[in-house]
Design a protein around this motif. Sequence first.
Motif, PDB file in Angstrom:
ATOM      1  N   ALA A  92       0.839  -1.207   0.000  1.00  0.00           N
ATOM      2  CA  ALA A  92       0.000   0.000   0.000  1.00  0.00           C
ATOM      3  C   ALA A  92       0.871   1.254   0.000  1.00  0.00           C
ATOM      4  O   ALA A  92       0.548   2.247  -0.671  1.00  0.00           O
ATOM      5  N   GLY A  93       1.981   1.228   0.743  1.00  0.00           N
ATOM      6  CA  GLY A  93       2.900   2.361   0.756  1.00  0.00           C
ATOM      7  C   GLY A  93       3.527   2.613  -0.606  1.00  0.00           C
ATOM      8  O   GLY A  93       3.692   3.755  -1.024  1.00  0.00           O
ATOM      9  N   TYR A  94       3.860   1.528  -1.303  1.00  0.00           N
ATOM     10  CA  TYR A  94       4.427   1.664  -2.648  1.00  0.00           C
ATOM     11  C   TYR A  94       3.426   2.361  -3.579  1.00  0.00           C
ATOM     12  O   TYR A  94       3.762   3.316  -4.267  1.00  0.00           O
ATOM     13  N   HIS A  95       2.196   1.869  -3.576  1.00  0.00           N
ATOM     14  CA  HIS A  95       1.203   2.425  -4.503  1.00  0.00           C
ATOM     15  C   HIS A  95       0.781   3.842  -4.118  1.00  0.00           C
ATOM     16  O   HIS A  95       0.528   4.665  -5.002  1.00  0.00           O
ATOM     17  N   ALA A  96       0.721   4.132  -2.824  1.00  0.00           N
ATOM     18  CA  ALA A  96       0.385   5.492  -2.407  1.00  0.00           C
ATOM     19  C   ALA A  96       1.489   6.468  -2.807  1.00  0.00           C
ATOM     20  O   ALA A  96       1.213   7.556  -3.325  1.00  0.00           O
ATOM     21  N   THR A  97       2.735   6.084  -2.582  1.00  0.00           N
ATOM     22  CA  THR A  97       3.855   6.944  -2.957  1.00  0.00           C
ATOM     23  C   THR A  97       3.924   7.103  -4.471  1.00  0.00           C
ATOM     24  O   THR A  97       4.156   8.204  -4.978  1.00  0.00           O
ATOM     25  N   HIS A  98       3.691   6.021  -5.185  1.00  0.00           N
ATOM     26  CA  HIS A  98       3.723   6.090  -6.646  1.00  0.00           C
ATOM     27  C   HIS A  98       2.627   7.010  -7.173  1.00  0.00           C
ATOM     28  O   HIS A  98       2.836   7.751  -8.137  1.00  0.00           O
ATOM     29  N   GLY A  99       1.453   6.956  -6.534  1.00  0.00           N
ATOM     30  CA  GLY A  99       0.371   7.838  -6.944  1.00  0.00           C
ATOM     31  C   GLY A  99       0.706   9.302  -6.748  1.00  0.00           C
ATOM     32  O   GLY A  99       0.271  10.157  -7.517  1.00  0.00           O
ATOM     33  N   ILE A 112       9.855   5.040  -9.611  1.00  0.00           N
ATOM     34  CA  ILE A 112       9.998   3.724  -8.978  1.00  0.00           C
ATOM     35  C   ILE A 112      10.919   3.807  -7.769  1.00  0.00           C
ATOM     36  O   ILE A 112      10.652   3.202  -6.726  1.00  0.00           O
ATOM     37  N   ILE A 113      11.998   4.573  -7.877  1.00  0.00           N
ATOM     38  CA  ILE A 113      12.929   4.715  -6.748  1.00  0.00           C
ATOM     39  C   ILE A 113      12.207   5.315  -5.538  1.00  0.00           C
ATOM     40  O   ILE A 113      12.289   4.789  -4.423  1.00  0.00           O
ATOM     41  N   PHE A 114      11.476   6.407  -5.756  1.00  0.00           N
ATOM     42  CA  PHE A 114      10.760   7.024  -4.644  1.00  0.00           C
ATOM     43  C   PHE A 114       9.622   6.135  -4.132  1.00  0.00           C
ATOM     44  O   PHE A 114       9.324   6.127  -2.943  1.00  0.00           O
ATOM     45  N   SER A 115       8.999   5.390  -5.020  1.00  0.00           N
ATOM     46  CA  SER A 115       7.939   4.478  -4.595  1.00  0.00           C
ATOM     47  C   SER A 115       8.487   3.364  -3.714  1.00  0.00           C
ATOM     48  O   SER A 115       7.853   2.983  -2.720  1.00  0.00           O
ATOM     49  N   VAL A 116       9.654   2.857  -4.043  1.00  0.00           N
ATOM     50  CA  VAL A 116      10.285   1.827  -3.212  1.00  0.00           C
ATOM     51  C   VAL A 116      10.691   2.414  -1.862  1.00  0.00           C
ATOM     52  O   VAL A 116      10.511   1.767  -0.818  1.00  0.00           O
ATOM     53  N   ILE A 117      11.203   3.628  -1.865  1.00  0.00           N
ATOM     54  CA  ILE A 117      11.542   4.287  -0.592  1.00  0.00           C
ATOM     55  C   ILE A 117      10.286   4.451   0.262  1.00  0.00           C
ATOM     56  O   ILE A 117      10.305   4.203   1.473  1.00  0.00           O
ATOM     57  N   GLY A 118       9.187   4.846  -0.345  1.00  0.00           N
ATOM     58  CA  GLY A 118       7.921   4.964   0.384  1.00  0.00           C
ATOM     59  C   GLY A 118       7.442   3.632   0.923  1.00  0.00           C
ATOM     60  O   GLY A 118       6.939   3.545   2.044  1.00  0.00           O
ATOM     61  N   ALA A 119       7.603   2.573   0.121  1.00  0.00           N
ATOM     62  CA  ALA A 119       7.197   1.240   0.576  1.00  0.00           C
ATOM     63  C   ALA A 119       8.028   0.795   1.769  1.00  0.00           C
ATOM     64  O   ALA A 119       7.489   0.232   2.735  1.00  0.00           O
ATOM     65  N   VAL A 120       9.317   1.042   1.723  1.00  0.00           N
ATOM     66  CA  VAL A 120      10.192   0.669   2.845  1.00  0.00           C
ATOM     67  C   VAL A 120       9.822   1.461   4.093  1.00  0.00           C
ATOM     68  O   VAL A 120       9.735   0.901   5.201  1.00  0.00           O
ATOM     69  N   ALA A 121       9.566   2.750   3.932  1.00  0.00           N
ATOM     70  CA  ALA A 121       9.217   3.582   5.090  1.00  0.00           C
ATOM     71  C   ALA A 121       7.907   3.129   5.717  1.00  0.00           C
ATOM     72  O   ALA A 121       7.805   2.997   6.948  1.00  0.00           O
ATOM     73  N   VAL A 122       6.901   2.862   4.908  1.00  0.00           N
ATOM     74  CA  VAL A 122       5.613   2.407   5.441  1.00  0.00           C
ATOM     75  C   VAL A 122       5.756   1.013   6.042  1.00  0.00           C
ATOM     76  O   VAL A 122       5.182   0.721   7.096  1.00  0.00           O
TER      77      VAL A 122
END
Length: 147
Positions: A92-99, A112-122
């Motif tokens: 969910a963090g990946y998709h929210a950050t990607h959005g 994709i880089i920022f989405s992965v960072i968001g996924a890791v943080a969440v």
Amino acid sequence: MMFLGIIVSIAAIGGLCWLLFTLAVFALPFFAGVSAGTWAYQTGAGWLGAIIVGLVVAAVTLGLGQFLLAFIRPLWIRLAIALAFVAPAALAGYHATHGIVKHAMPSDTWQIIFSVIGAVAVGITALVRIAGMAAATGPSGRDLART
């Protein structure tokens, strides 16, 4: 007026990020509840029946996860249970950050880089919250925060 729009947009993004981090622990129960509610609706339970089934399944999923984390002693099983809750939260963090970032930057690689960072943080936030839920009760089931 444009300045006000920028400030409101930043506040909205901040509020949505806070909501995402706060509710990340509940991604697995939410997914289980929506899946069960959808199944119930497709089998003819109607709207009300589907909502009730979804709420019951979500509550049972969360309660069962907390119960297992409180009473299971082997660390590897507790880690597996925690990862079952963390994986949907990270997704969910990946998709929210990607959005959010797909509107801010044109480069797919950086999205994709920022989405992965968001996924890791969440995911890390959800893991810390799950660990906090597991530490709140001891093996006897007593609330250790009040003793």
